[in-house]
Each structure stands twice: as structure tokens, then as C-alpha cells.
Write a protein that holds these residues in place. Structure first.
Motif, mmCIF file in Angstrom:
data_model
loop_
_atom_site.group_PDB
_atom_site.id
_atom_site.type_symbol
_atom_site.label_atom_id
_atom_site.label_comp_id
_atom_site.label_asym_id
_atom_site.label_seq_id
_atom_site.Cartn_x
_atom_site.Cartn_y
_atom_site.Cartn_z
ATOM 1 N N GLN A 81 -13.530 40.904 81.644
ATOM 2 C CA GLN A 81 -14.154 42.153 82.104
ATOM 3 C C GLN A 81 -14.166 43.199 80.988
ATOM 4 O O GLN A 81 -14.692 44.294 81.168
ATOM 5 C CB GLN A 81 -13.385 42.699 83.330
ATOM 6 C CG GLN A 81 -13.349 41.744 84.520
ATOM 7 C CD GLN A 81 -12.422 42.247 85.614
ATOM 8 O OE1 GLN A 81 -12.357 43.438 85.913
ATOM 9 N NE2 GLN A 81 -11.676 41.321 86.233
ATOM 10 N N VAL A 82 -13.541 42.857 79.838
ATOM 11 C CA VAL A 82 -13.439 43.802 78.711
ATOM 12 C C VAL A 82 -14.156 43.170 77.522
ATOM 13 O O VAL A 82 -13.629 42.277 76.856
ATOM 14 C CB VAL A 82 -11.962 44.082 78.363
ATOM 15 C CG1 VAL A 82 -11.858 45.134 77.256
ATOM 16 C CG2 VAL A 82 -11.189 44.533 79.604
ATOM 17 N N LEU A 83 -15.394 43.594 77.289
ATOM 18 C CA LEU A 83 -16.282 42.842 76.392
ATOM 19 C C LEU A 83 -16.621 43.612 75.114
ATOM 20 O O LEU A 83 -17.048 44.771 75.158
ATOM 21 C CB LEU A 83 -17.569 42.492 77.149
ATOM 22 C CG LEU A 83 -17.347 41.523 78.334
ATOM 23 C CD1 LEU A 83 -18.621 41.350 79.143
ATOM 24 C CD2 LEU A 83 -16.817 40.167 77.849
ATOM 25 N N PHE A 134 -6.558 49.673 85.281
ATOM 26 C CA PHE A 134 -6.378 48.276 85.705
ATOM 27 C C PHE A 134 -5.914 48.192 87.156
ATOM 28 O O PHE A 134 -5.275 49.126 87.662
ATOM 29 C CB PHE A 134 -5.327 47.587 84.801
ATOM 30 C CG PHE A 134 -5.740 47.506 83.359
ATOM 31 C CD1 PHE A 134 -5.482 48.549 82.480
ATOM 32 C CD2 PHE A 134 -6.414 46.390 82.880
ATOM 33 C CE1 PHE A 134 -5.878 48.486 81.149
ATOM 34 C CE2 PHE A 134 -6.817 46.312 81.545
ATOM 35 C CZ PHE A 134 -6.541 47.363 80.691
ATOM 36 N N GLY A 135 -6.257 47.070 87.810
ATOM 37 C CA GLY A 135 -5.781 46.821 89.178
ATOM 38 C C GLY A 135 -5.073 45.478 89.230
ATOM 39 O O GLY A 135 -5.487 44.537 88.542
ATOM 40 N N MET A 147 -6.099 41.900 88.001
ATOM 41 C CA MET A 147 -7.314 41.352 88.619
ATOM 42 C C MET A 147 -8.558 42.149 88.236
ATOM 43 O O MET A 147 -9.655 41.616 88.179
ATOM 44 C CB MET A 147 -7.173 41.385 90.152
ATOM 45 C CG MET A 147 -6.024 40.556 90.693
ATOM 46 S SD MET A 147 -6.168 38.806 90.321
ATOM 47 C CE MET A 147 -7.451 38.356 91.483
ATOM 48 N N ARG A 148 -8.375 43.473 87.996
ATOM 49 C CA ARG A 148 -9.539 44.314 87.721
ATOM 50 C C ARG A 148 -9.284 45.187 86.488
ATOM 51 O O ARG A 148 -8.168 45.663 86.261
ATOM 52 C CB ARG A 148 -9.798 45.251 88.920
ATOM 53 C CG ARG A 148 -10.347 44.572 90.161
ATOM 54 C CD ARG A 148 -10.482 45.559 91.310
ATOM 55 N NE ARG A 148 -9.281 46.387 91.481
ATOM 56 C CZ ARG A 148 -8.128 45.947 92.017
ATOM 57 N NH1 ARG A 148 -8.022 44.687 92.368
ATOM 58 N NH2 ARG A 148 -7.082 46.732 92.160
ATOM 59 N N ALA A 149 -10.346 45.396 85.711
ATOM 60 C CA ALA A 149 -10.284 46.338 84.586
ATOM 61 C C ALA A 149 -11.588 47.113 84.561
ATOM 62 O O ALA A 149 -12.653 46.550 84.843
ATOM 63 C CB ALA A 149 -10.095 45.585 83.270
#
Ligand code: RIB
Ligand code: CA
Length: 318
Positions: A201-203, A259-260, A297-299
Motif C-alpha cells: 500500500q506504500v508505493l 497505520f491500522g 493491515m492498513r497504511a
């Protein structure tokens, strides 16, 4: 009264994404890096340790660097040189200058334990940041479980809640030493796992690369050449964004709100013919088994990348 810095110990296998993380951690106003232990991973230990010493010299980092384990607990020597090249990282510009600097020792496991034992008296806490295969960490648990229990948490880049990268099922750091990862995840020390699922998710894009290459100074120029080659790993024309792996951990240390996490049991597959090295993440929310891991799980990928460039620019200017 100045803000109390968080003490971290960095275990790594430089590798370019390790380089970024080492720089961000050592130049952070929020963190004190007590030491760096190097492990075989992206390349054999002689190469990863040599890279770490050259990175330290280039940026004038004031941190002790120790060699660690050359082989996995089972004696293996899996590397990512087939993708990253002999040096464990490539450049499209100037090569990282060599250095006469030597390691501060070759017992990185012992150095970590000595640091932790030194902290026990003051009850100070250290966060262990592990961004390579977990061999050094597992050995430290085998040689000094009591000292390791003083850690506040072990934060890793490794594993995945879905597909792997080194095999269809396994991420490289875990695949390179699954037995070590199994010891770490069973240690009862809180684990915070940044797996491929969140790193994707971090590109990193060519826009980011060109921004860094526009910065002045030898350090930025040399780093920019390696960043460019890293960004082109997936597609040589640079059109396909490349996930940022290790630095995601450093950015969580600075901006956890980006972040999650989901707390869940994680086990390491050791026997599967096709799945060895897989992090089996039980996301079914069943309390049947002990929860050992905070799984990222999430960014907020755009915000994380913006922060990465901001921190990198500051780190290179300081
Ligand atoms: O799978 C990515 C991980 O493997 C990163 O830590 C990279 O540096 C390599 O060690
Ligand atoms: Ca790494």
C-alpha cells in the motif's frame, strides 16, 4: 525537559530498503539507535555487513555496527541476489564509496544482549526493529531469554497476510529462516508485523525518485542512484510502482496514526512442501488461540510516502 527519545536496536541485512531505514532511524529526532546488528539475507553476511559499514561512513552515522549470523539456524544461505544483484543492491549512478571502517565486533547477538542487560538496572525499554531474516533475533532468544523479555516489542518487516514474494506463499525474510521466525513468534514478546500486504500500500514511483535526485549534495546523489534502481525492480521503465518494504517500519515509529492493525495469532509454516516460510495469520477473530501479533493491515500510502521524502530530505541535510 526534552522529549524522551525511544531507544531502538536495528537488526538488518542491507539491502537498499534497509539503507533507507538505517538512515531514518539514526537521524531521527525521536529515536536513539543503540546499535545495529547485521544478518545474512539480501546477500551473504560479508556483503550485507560491508554495505552497512559503507552506508554508515557515507552518512557519518554515529552508531556501533556488529556482524551477526552468516547462516540460518538450519545452516541455510538463501539470498535475494537473483533479484538484487551480487551486492544485494544496485545503482544507476555512483557506487556507494568503500570505507576502511571496521565492524565494532562480530557478535551482534551478544552485543544486543549486553545492551539489554545494561538497561535492566534502569528498567529502560528498547524496541527491537528487525528488517531481515530473524536468525540473530532467534539466537538472542536462545542465549538470553530473560534479557530479551525486557524488550517492549519486536517490530518486523516480514511475512504477509496474503501472497508471498520469494515464493507464492512466503515473504523473503521469513522464508530465509523459518525456524528462527517460529522461535520469535512463539517467544511471548509482543510482535508487530509489517508484512507485504501493508507494504504494497506504500508505493515508490519515478516521481519520488526524480524528487530525490533533484536534491543537492553527494549523499543525496549517491542514494538517488540506488533509489532509482530499486524503483525499477518491477519494471525497468519504472512505470510500475515498487513497494517500500523496510522503511515502512521507520515511518510507523514516527507516525503511527498512518497505520491500522489487527491483533491475531500468527504461526510459521515449517513443513509445507509449497508453503514453508508462510506466516499463517488467523484473521477469523476467534479467541481460541493466544494472540501474539499486531498485524499491520492498513497504511495511508500517499501520506507515508510524503513523510518518507520529508524525513529523508531532513536526514540528508542534517
Ligand atoms: O521481502 C522484503 C524484505 O526482504 C526486505 O527486508 C528486504 O530488505 C529483504 O530483506
Ligand atoms: Ca531487509
Amino acid at each position: 525537559m526534552g522529549l524522551q527519545k525511544r531507544t531502538v536496536w536495528l537488526d538488518c541485512d542491507p539491502g537498499f530498503d534497509d539503507w533507507l531505514t538505517l538512515l531514518l532511524v539514526c537521524r531521527s529526532p525521536l529515536l536513539h539507535c543503540a546499535g545495529v546488528s547485521v544478518v545474512a539475507g539480501n546477500a551473504p553476511l560479508a556483503v550485507t555487513l560491508g554495505n552497512a559499514l559503507r552506508i554508515r561512513a557515507l552518512h557519518g552515522l554515529q552508531v556501533p555496527v556488529y556482524g551477526g549470523c552468516e547462516r540460518s539456524l538450519m545452516g541455510g544461505s538463501e539470498t535475494a541476489q537473483n533479484i538484487l544483484g551480487k551486492q544485494g543492491m544496485a545503482t544507476l549512478g555512483e557506487t556507494l564509496p568503500s570505507t576502511a571502517q571496521k565492524a565494532d565486533g562480530m557478535d551482534g547477538v551478544g552485543a544486543l544482549l549486553t545492551h539489554l542487560r545494561g538497561q535492566q538496572a534502569s528498567q529502560a525499554k528498547t524496541t527491537l526493529v528487525a528488517i531481515g531474516p530473524l536468525t540473530n533475533v532467534a539466537k538472542a532468544l536462545q542465549q538470553g531469554a530473560r534479557a530479551m523479555q525486557t524488550l517492549d516489542e519486536i517490530v518486523i518487516m516480514g511475512g504477509s497476510t496474503d501472497r508471498g514474494n520469494h515464493t507464492p506463499a512466503a515473504e523473503f525474510n521469513i522464508f530465509a529462516d523459518p525456524e528462527a521466525a517460529d522461535i520469535v513468534f512463539r517467544s511471548s514478546i509482543p510482535i508487530r508485523m509489517f508484512g507485504l500486504n501493508v507494504c504494497r500500500q506504500v508505493l515508490l514511483t519515478q516521481t519520488h525518485v526524480q524528487e530525490v535526485k533533484s536534491w543537492l549534495g553527494a549523499e543525496a546523489q549517491i542514494l538517488g542512484g540506488y533509489l532509482d534502481a530499486y524503483q525499477r525492480i518491477r519494471s525497468s521503465d519504472g512505470l510500475e510502482p515498487m513497494p517500500m518494504y523496510d522503511p515502512v517500519v521507520a515511518l510507523w515509529l514516527h507516525a503511527p496514526e498512518l497505520f491500522g492493525f489487527q491483533d491475531a495469532p500468527v504461526d510459521i509454516e515449517l513443513d509445507g512442501k509449497l508453503t514453508r516460510g508462510m506466516t499463517v495469520c488467523d484473521l477469523r477473530n476467534r479467541a481460541a488461540r493466544p494472540i501474539n501479533t499486531h498485524i499491520a493491515m492498513r497504511a495511508d500510502g500517499d501520506a507515508v510516502m510524503t513523510l518518507l521524502l520529508k524525513q529523508l530530505k531532513k536526514a540528508l541535510a542534517s
